[in-house]
Scaffold this active site. Structure first.
Site, PDB file in Angstrom:
ATOM      1  N   ASP A 298      43.083  43.825  31.322  1.00 39.72           N
ATOM      2  CA  ASP A 298      41.981  43.214  32.315  1.00 39.72           C
ATOM      3  C   ASP A 298      40.937  44.184  32.141  1.00 39.72           C
ATOM      4  OD1 ASP A 298      40.390  42.075  34.232  1.00 39.72           O
ATOM      5  OD2 ASP A 298      41.941  41.828  35.616  1.00 39.72           O
ATOM      6  N   HIS A 299      39.537  43.799  32.517  1.00 38.91           N
ATOM      7  CA  HIS A 299      38.501  44.901  32.574  1.00 38.91           C
ATOM      8  C   HIS A 299      38.445  45.177  33.851  1.00 38.91           C
ATOM      9  CE1 HIS A 299      36.835  41.990  29.209  1.00 38.91           C
ATOM     10  NE2 HIS A 299      36.785  43.199  28.650  1.00 38.91           N
ATOM     11  N   HIS A 473      39.038  39.972  36.990  1.00 39.80           N
ATOM     12  CA  HIS A 473      39.619  38.532  37.028  1.00 39.80           C
ATOM     13  C   HIS A 473      39.732  37.922  35.334  1.00 39.80           C
ATOM     14  CE1 HIS A 473      39.746  38.162  41.174  1.00 39.80           C
ATOM     15  NE2 HIS A 473      38.356  38.425  41.298  1.00 39.80           N
ATOM     16  N   HIS A 474      39.917  38.850  34.328  1.00 33.55           N
ATOM     17  CA  HIS A 474      40.060  38.773  33.065  1.00 33.55           C
ATOM     18  C   HIS A 474      41.309  38.956  32.442  1.00 33.55           C
ATOM     19  CE1 HIS A 474      35.278  39.538  32.600  1.00 33.55           C
ATOM     20  NE2 HIS A 474      35.535  38.562  33.432  1.00 33.55           N
ATOM     21  N   SER A 475      42.401  38.639  33.382  1.00 32.32           N
ATOM     22  CA  SER A 475      43.665  38.923  32.782  1.00 32.32           C
ATOM     23  C   SER A 475      44.008  38.124  31.385  1.00 32.32           C
ATOM     24  CB  SER A 475      44.866  38.616  33.826  1.00 32.32           C
ATOM     25  OG  SER A 475      44.619  37.295  34.323  1.00 32.32           O
TER      26      SER A 475
END
Length: 535
Positions: A298-299, A473-475
């Protein structure tokens, strides 16, 4: 479907999940008139005003009709904090609830994929699929599509301070570009967004508005497990919201597009994963695949907030601001009601090497966005640094074999000390940007972290980062694609050890891309459909 005893029904292809990739895969496969496709989605339609108009999302109090809501394990890299992760549970998936930022990432991201074993996924090979997906209005160029289903445009009404900030990025040494999606290195631009006339363009809107007769969409239907026999995926077992359970059979293939959290969970519940762990849960192993659920990326997201002397959107939800915002939207389709998750989007380099960006910047005329609403009441402007390609890795695993039980998730967002060091350095770099003209003319002071926390106080900034960093929210990455035997899927997205089964979503990313994930996931869906058609 009313009971488990009902007769099975079938299709050539079953696509599980109608999100950023699944809607694309299903719609493209259904372009073949001689096949039929079933698209299965646990939620309903995302084409509601609450989701289509960004500003309306702040009024949502119950997200359960629109999103999965996961609670992570306490993260030891951030003082034991647990996060709430929201993922789209509608047609369009997370493209129906995200910040509408259209960012392909950098070409080097995909060249790295190929170098890591995802052969055929280098930039020159994936570029045509980005172009196939988009209608990049007002953004001409050899790399931009003009006839695709996803409408992409430069955000039409950035806040006046956002234009000042863009100039400040330039003064700080960032190349200013008109099209961030043609950047090859460090650059800054007004963000591009998948909006049309101020309204969200999700994959439901883009790909499923007029489904062909050979595409059947099953809404409010959850896939519980895959049906696997003799090393072959033959279908899925589903449960509808009314409790009915039934099997649906696939004559050709099953394609998992349920996302980086649900796709690995489905594989695990179906016996594809670490064999010893599956046995402990009472699940019979079908394929011993140790990396299912691993490689979670994730970021890390860190809001740095500044008080400014001009009104911003921090109090946009107050009653006396709503009529003017609503009128501006109705008359011009602009203004706070249409604001995406960032106004100025930038890639930057902590080392000063413009050809090797390692930082990602999100910016906006608001404080931290929590639960879909802007926080703070004073005029705030935030610059949110993140890490393009973090070293930290998390994991996902099952709590039980019960399909209705959510998986366990360990984000481990700052588990690698290199990520902590970089995000701390980014705070000082953000201070340097906002103190450039013309933005500094409106700058009052930093409020988060407090102004007294200087860049020389390394321990204080590290403590702040561990307390404040959250998910972007970049999984992705939990069903890693590669050419080695440990990779969950091969470069054709086929699950190793099971015939007629593929995964096509963010879970297959070998490494996270430098920007937001919606555009790359749509690209994966476009390319997956081609790979499936070729056999």
């Amino acid at each position: 479907m009313t009971s488990k005893a009902e007769a099975d029904f079938s299709a050539d292809y079953i696509v599980v999940g109608a999100g950023s990739a699944g809607a694309v895969v299903a719609a493209r496969l259904a372009e073949q008139a001689d096949v039929n496709v079933i698209l299965i989605e646990a939620g309903g339609s995302g084409r509601t005003p609450l989701l289509m108009l960004t500003g309306a999302m702040s009024f949502i109090r119950d997200w359960s009709p629109y999103a999965w809501q996961y609670v992570t394990e306490p993260d030891p890299s951030r003082g034991g904090r647990a996060d709430h992760w929201r993922r789209g549970r509608t047609l369009g998936g997370s493209s129906s609830i995200n910040g509408m930022i259209w960012a392909r990432g950098l070409p080097r991201d995909f060249d790295t994929w190929a170098a890591l074993g995802a052969s055929g996924w280098e930039w020159d090979s994936v570029r045509p699929y980005f172009m196939k997906a988009e209608s990049a209005m007002g953004l001409p160029g050899p790399d931009r599509g003009q006839h695709g289903p996803v409408w992409v445009e430069t955000f039409r009404s950035p806040h006046p301070l956002s234009r000042d900030l863009l100039d400040a990025f330039g003064a700080a040494g960032f190349p200013l570009v008109c099209d961030i999606n043609q950047a090859r290195g460090a650059a800054a631009a007004i963000t591009q967004t998948n909006q049309r006339a101020g309204l969200r363009q999700s994959t439901e809107t883009a790909y499923l508005r007029h489904p062909p007769r050979n595409l059947t969409i099953l809404k409010h239907t959850r896939v519980q497990r895959l049906l696997i026999a003799n090393g072959r995926a033959s279908g899925v077992e589903v449960r509808r919201d009314d409790g009915a359970v039934q099997r649906i059979m696939a004559r050709r293939e099953v394609v998992l597009c349920a996302g980086a959290l649900e796709s690995p969970s489905l594989l695990l519940r179906s016996g594809i994963g670490p064999a010893a762990q599956l046995r402990d849960l009472g699940i019979t192993p079908v394929v011993d695949a140790p990396e299912v659920g691993r490689n979670l990326q994730d970021h890390p997201d860190l809001y740095v907030e500044y008080a400014v002397s001009q009104p911003t959107y921090s109090d946009a939800g107050r009653w006396y601001r709503l009529p003017a915002s609503g009128l501006e939207f109705l008359l011009r389709r602009t203004g706070p009601a249409t604001s995406p998750g960032t106004h100025v989007f930038a890639y930057g380099s902590s080392s000063g090497r413009l050809d090797e960006p390692d930082l990602l910047y999100f910016t906006g005329p608001f404080g931290q966005i929590a639960d879909g609403a802007f926080t703070g009441r004073q005029p705030l402007y935030s610059i949110t640094p993140s890490i393009c390609r973090p070293h930290s890795r998390g994991k996902l695993w099952l709590a039980s074999g019960d399909p209705m039980t959510a998986p366990r998730i360990q984000p481990n967002l700052l588990g690698d000390e290199r990520d902590l060091a970089l995000i701390v350095n980014a705070i000082g770099l953000v201070d340097d940007i906002v103190n450039q003209p013309p933005f500094r003319n409106s700058l009052v002071g930093r409020v988060r972290p407090h102004d007294g926390l200087h860049r020389t106080d390394r321990a204080g900034l590290e403590a702040f980062a561990r307390a404040a960093v959250a998910t972007c929210h970049h999984s992705c990455g939990t069903c890693r694609m590669g050419s080695d035997e440990r990779a969950v899927v091969d470069p054709h997205l086929r699950v190793r050890g099971v015939a007629n089964l593929r995964v096509a979503d963010a879970s297959v990313f070998p490494q996270i891309t430098s920007g937001n994930l919606n555009a790359p996931v749509i690209m994966v869906g476009e390319r997956a459909a081609d790979l499936i058609r070729r056999g």
